[in-house]
Scaffold this active site. Structure first.
Site, PDB file in Angstrom:
ATOM      1  N   ARG B 358       0.852  -1.201   0.000  1.00 16.43           N
ATOM      2  CA  ARG B 358       0.000   0.000   0.000  1.00 16.43           C
ATOM      3  C   ARG B 358       0.880   1.241   0.000  1.00 16.43           C
ATOM      4  NH1 ARG B 358      -5.074  -2.137   2.467  1.00 16.43           N
ATOM      5  NH2 ARG B 358      -5.179  -4.052   1.259  1.00 16.43           N
ATOM      6  N   GLU B 360       0.441   4.148   0.853  1.00 14.81           N
ATOM      7  CA  GLU B 360      -0.249   5.139   1.666  1.00 14.81           C
ATOM      8  C   GLU B 360       0.760   5.870   2.529  1.00 14.81           C
ATOM      9  OE1 GLU B 360      -4.338   4.368   3.903  1.00 14.81           O
ATOM     10  OE2 GLU B 360      -3.261   2.528   3.459  1.00 14.81           O
ATOM     11  N   ARG B 366      -0.856   1.515  12.809  1.00 10.56           N
ATOM     12  CA  ARG B 366      -1.665   0.498  12.160  1.00 10.56           C
ATOM     13  C   ARG B 366      -1.248   0.259  10.708  1.00 10.56           C
ATOM     14  NH1 ARG B 366      -6.448   1.995  11.165  1.00 10.56           N
ATOM     15  NH2 ARG B 366      -6.017   4.188  11.513  1.00 10.56           N
ATOM     16  N   HIS B 367      -0.334   1.059  10.198  1.00 13.16           N
ATOM     17  CA  HIS B 367      -0.021   0.990   8.768  1.00 13.16           C
ATOM     18  C   HIS B 367       1.416   0.615   8.478  1.00 13.16           C
ATOM     19  CE1 HIS B 367      -3.731   3.423   8.686  1.00 13.16           C
ATOM     20  NE2 HIS B 367      -3.908   2.860   7.515  1.00 13.16           N
ATOM     21  N   GLU B 523      -9.829  -3.475  13.620  1.00  9.27           N
ATOM     22  CA  GLU B 523     -10.200  -4.364  12.522  1.00  9.27           C
ATOM     23  C   GLU B 523      -9.041  -5.285  12.169  1.00  9.27           C
ATOM     24  OE1 GLU B 523     -10.082  -3.003   8.473  1.00  9.27           O
ATOM     25  OE2 GLU B 523      -9.888  -5.171   8.352  1.00  9.27           O
ATOM     26  N   SER B 526     -11.516  -8.316   6.771  1.00  8.41           N
ATOM     27  CA  SER B 526     -12.650  -7.882   5.961  1.00  8.41           C
ATOM     28  C   SER B 526     -13.071  -9.055   5.102  1.00  8.41           C
ATOM     29  CB  SER B 526     -12.250  -6.728   5.047  1.00  8.41           C
ATOM     30  OG  SER B 526     -12.567  -5.506   5.643  1.00  8.41           O
ATOM     31  N   ARG B 577      -1.386  -7.383  11.820  1.00 12.74           N
ATOM     32  CA  ARG B 577      -2.367  -6.880  12.785  1.00 12.74           C
ATOM     33  C   ARG B 577      -2.788  -7.935  13.791  1.00 12.74           C
ATOM     34  NH1 ARG B 577      -6.321  -2.462   9.790  1.00 12.74           N
ATOM     35  NH2 ARG B 577      -4.607  -1.134   9.095  1.00 12.74           N
TER      36      ARG B 577
END
Lengths: 603, 603
Positions: B358, B360, B366-367, B523, B526, B577
């Site tokens: 990612r 991002e 969390r990333h 989370e 998903s 996670r």
């Protein structure tokens, strides 16, 4: 508020199968049919090689003309069938049909199947109308598993208890497009004669209900039969060619048409449905699993090397590079440095299974830009032969286990891609050649062009292949080791063989404690001892013409200066190569899930 | 020419251990010492929490002053020792020493150890001079395992049979730099009193020979004690800061100094040697293994999605892109499309374990830019709750098994990173909230700022955390499901809940058959049902404002048009996670082997 808030919201939208819990504890790969068969009939089915060939539609070279005619006839029949299907769309169920509700599109309201019959969710592979009252279908489960289904209109008036099958229902089922996904209710029965075209030949299904869960189109981009033929052209010149643009271009003299890799990849779902592809994939995954389990049993710990790295660390220009926020990132060419960091970090034995990347513009059957590396690194207690024996051990374990587990699958692959039976050494009879001995063998007994190969130069691919042929002929094995590569053929981290150098004459070739392993004359593994002392490492880096202070290298050397690092060695295996060469495939591209080549990134 | 050409070339360059075959069939992770112990003494050692804390040097908050003084004294002693070591380098073995040959640099000629004593290859963690005749060392094997070694000069003249230990030898051993790798010959004996500082407290090793295999430098970039403390600053602002530039910056009020993430990563080998890091790594790898074994037992087939892809297919801008020969390549954000291709390709249940990327610019705990995805996809037979139950099942299986297998390791991690004991639901008592119910709970019982959260908007991270606290309080669990997310919060491939829409009032919120799973209010998964009909899929793609003909999307939709694809669903789990939140770590960066953040690509 109750703790379980879920159940009240359960509104099934698809099919209900009574007595089957939605999450069964042991879900067999071949669905519910095989276990039911086993329970009711206590049988095990076997398929002869001949039957399998029939099923594969890759017919043996006997009776060519007959086969050709048959293939043509089948093709014509299929075409006619499809045309019929287009005229009478699958959705058209006759409203006044007494069998109404026993077939058709899957309804949104729940359906309850009754009785002790069997429910099978499968791909309808082919269908054939026998008469207005009777049709045959071939139903395929995952993998190489097919069974014949027969649907016969019931005599009128139907008996009270028996299920109703009408002529419109027979017509409707026969008109389902091949490769649609269906659910059928059926009774298992013995066919009048063995069904040669199906893997399960001694049983068939008398279909009593049939619903279409996912329709395939009337015209397929390619057929399953073609997907199960060998790929005839591995060239991927035309980038991203669309399905249909270059369709089934080469037609073999017998059987269904064969297609190029482009057509195969543009029809990825059909390609993957072919039993030969599923067999290759199953073998590939088991090889990974065997690698892992062998090492775990010997105290190896798995770790995860990164794909994104901050420097093109191992030198060379074959790195993919990309913008990374305010800096630049590279894709890892191997987990080499990270394996060694784990050893420096207090692990005695580690392994990793991870993708690696090479930005090489090599359009050969041996190269991909992304492939899976099986890597390990271990502390050396006595000398580097520990590493050699361990790597040899894990490879032979993989090959022997695959041979034991996948007899049928290997046979299936060989029926599509013919290859000689692989020769492995008996335990204790492993062949380990010194590099100089291998070169000598080539000079003395190899093809004329290798009469002058030198001991201080790396082997070329043609040399490797010639050596493979010589070793097979002399030692009766397709798997062997070549040890003590010259230092010119090895990266800077390879440990020199100090003992040999000390005892050898002036000007002798410097060799390393490093080796390659070969299968069918092609390299599948590189390994050896690594330098674990920082000064020695830095000297070798300089000797290779690399600046020890260059990005990536500096951090690598630094780790050896930070702490005491035990003597260690390891190796790396290309998974795609061991799958391809073990199975005798003509290209590693055929072993990969989604092959990545300089010209191809899709799908 | 003989088949085996290997043995004549074997010239051991390191140490020979008689009676140990170089490739032992069962190589225990903790080396040879534990099995030998077990055989000779039939003991199992246990370590109290208190002992472990002592060993960790992360002392409990009692008797602060005493501890502080002790820590200081230790530090001073270490400094003095290092200074001494620099004056008397490890290599200086006195030439007229009667113990000459029993210690020193590892010689290049083979050494043969004698007698029934124990051979241990280990990291020398600390050393302490008691007197001119006696010194103590702590020897560490892989993982959280240490034992005390004692070396005592033999009385002169020595008895005939006994090994000779001289005063120079004692001095030499005491002067070995901490974190050097050594091999010792020793006899196991009972200590006078339990050795509290070592994991093995009821035994010690009387060292008779000691050789240095890999020396650590006199000054370490950071100490093991510091590496085993919590990371005090997770910020990675300074790109590629070198070791030593920002050294051990924050000193806790007690115990050894704690360091920032930058210092930890710049001293990667020392970081990895810390028992807490090895415990986290072991738990991480076991989670992967449990995921795989649970699914394999349920008929799932592993597959490998590519990392390099030809189009930024799932939309969004968070793709890394790079030049790829004559085109452009992207790094996969998820294996979503490929999982579905496998289902389209005739697999009923598949899973993958692969890196995902990612781009991002999110610098949060969390990333990461690269992490490991655990993904699965499966045919749906009745409805999508099959997928939900399976994913819930695999997660709970992982958590319960890890709890069972890693009691010690979890305790060790909690001694460094304190966390509350995780609460899992009893079987049959799983908590599954509808999205609307979750929002209602937040509105009615959550913090004031969530009084107006809406049913048609995704949850924010603070909302999720508040919900986690509420669920823990009401239902006594840290793990739960939130189901039926609104369609606005889901990607185009999420299947709408048709049944709910049909029965609901005008203007009601459209929901999907999609869910998230949470651990400690964060989370971790998903999942949901995917659209399997091409027209429906294309309509949803348009509804999301995406052109179905855009690169990547076109090929994806095309697959559903090529063949009939069964109803299916699946989910994706972020491995980093689940490791981090399960262990209550403050950041996913602490769960990764080599964390990748927008500012950090090294090591």
């Amino acid at each position: 508020m109750p703790v379980c808030l879920w159940n009240h919201a359960l509104i099934p939208t698809c099919l209900v199968e009574p007595g089957k819990h939605h999450e069964s504890a042991t879900y067999l790969p071949r669905g519910i049919l095989v276990p039911l068969f086993r329970r009711h009939f206590q049988f095990t089915y076997t398929v002869s090689q001949q039957q399998q060939r029939n099923m594969d539609e890759a017919a043996p070279p006997s009776k060519k003309a007959a086969k050709k005619a048959e293939a043509k006839a089948r093709k014509e029949a299929l075409k006619a069938q499809r045309a019929e299907a287009r005229q009478a769309p699958s959705s058209a169920v006759e409203l006044d049909d007494p069998a109404k509700g026993f077939y058709g599109q899957a309804p949104t309201a729940p359906i309850v199947f009754q009785g002790k019959t069997i429910i099978l969710r499968a791909w309808l592979q082919t269908s054939r109308t026998q008469s207005a009252k009777m049709a045959f279908v071939e139903l395929r489960e995952e993998g190489n598993w097919t069974i014949q289904g027969v649907v016969t209109a019931t005599s009128e008036p139907p008996e009270q208890e028996s299920p109703i099958v009408s002529r419109p229902m027979v017509r409707w089922i026969a008109g389902i497009n091949p490769e649609s996904f269906v659910v059928v209710e059926a009774e298992v029965q013995r066919p009048i004669e063995p069904v040669k075209r199906c893997r399960v030949s001694n049983f068939e299904l008398r279909i009593t209900r049939c619903y279409l869960l996912a329709p395939a189109p009337a015209i397929l981009g390619t057929t399953l039969a073609t997907a199960n033929r060998p790929v005839v052209d591995l060239n991927d010149e035309a980038i991203g060619a669309k399905a249909g643009v270059r369709e089934e271009e080469e037609t073999d003299k017998e059987g269904p048409p064969a297609a190029s890799m482009l057509v195969h990849l543009d029809n990825i779902a059909m390609r993957k449905r072919a039993p030969v592809q599923q067999a290759i994939a199953d073998i590939r995954m088991e090889m990974k699993h065997l690698f892992r389990s062998y090492l775990k049993a010997r105290g190896f710990k798995e770790f995860e090397p990164p794909s994104l790295i901050g420097a093109a660390s191992e030198g060379g220009s074959n790195f993919f590079r990309m913008p990374y926020f305010s800096q630049e990132a590279f894709l890892a060419q191997s987990p080499q440095f990270y394996k060694q960091f784990e050893i420096a970090g207090g692990r005695k034995r580690v392994f990793s299974i991870a993708p690696v990347f090479r930005a090489e513009n090599s359009n050969t059957p041996r190269h991909m830009t992304e492939f899976t590396g099986l890597d390990l690194e271990m502390e050396i207690r006595k000398d580097y032969s520990e590493v050699l024996y361990l790597l040899e051990g894990v490879l032979l374990y993989i090959f022997r286990q695959v041979h034991r587990i996948f007899k049928d699958e290997i046979e299936l692959v060989r029926s599509v891609y013919p290859s000689s039976e692989i020769l492995l050494p008996e335990p204790g009879q492993e062949v380990r050649l010194m590099f100089t001995q291998a070169q000598q063998l080539l000079r003395e007994e190899g093809p004329a062009e290798f009469r002058h190969v030198r001991d201080d130069e790396d082997m070329s691919t043609p040399q490797e292949k010639a050596l493979g042929a010589l070793v097979r002929q002399k030692f009766n094995t397709d798997f062997y080791v070549v040890d003590k590569f010259p230092e010119t053929a090895r990266p800077f981290y390879a440990k020199l063989d100090d003992t040999a150098a000390a005892g050898s004459a002036e000007g002798a070739v410097k060799v390393t404690n490093a080796f390659d392993m070969f299968l069918r004359g092609q390299e599948i593994l590189s390994g050896g001892q690594r330098i674990n002392h920082p000064d020695e490492l830095e000297a070798r880096i300089r000797a290779k013409g690399i600046d020890p202070a260059s990005p990536g290298i500096d951090g690598y050397v630094q780790v050896f200066r930070q702490v005491g690092v035990p003597p260690h060695g390891g190796g790396g295996i290309g998974l795609d190569r061991i799958v391809a060469w073990y199975l005798g495939l003509p290209s590693v591209h055929l072993a990969a899930y989604y092959p990545r080549t300089p010209r191809r990134l899709l799908p």
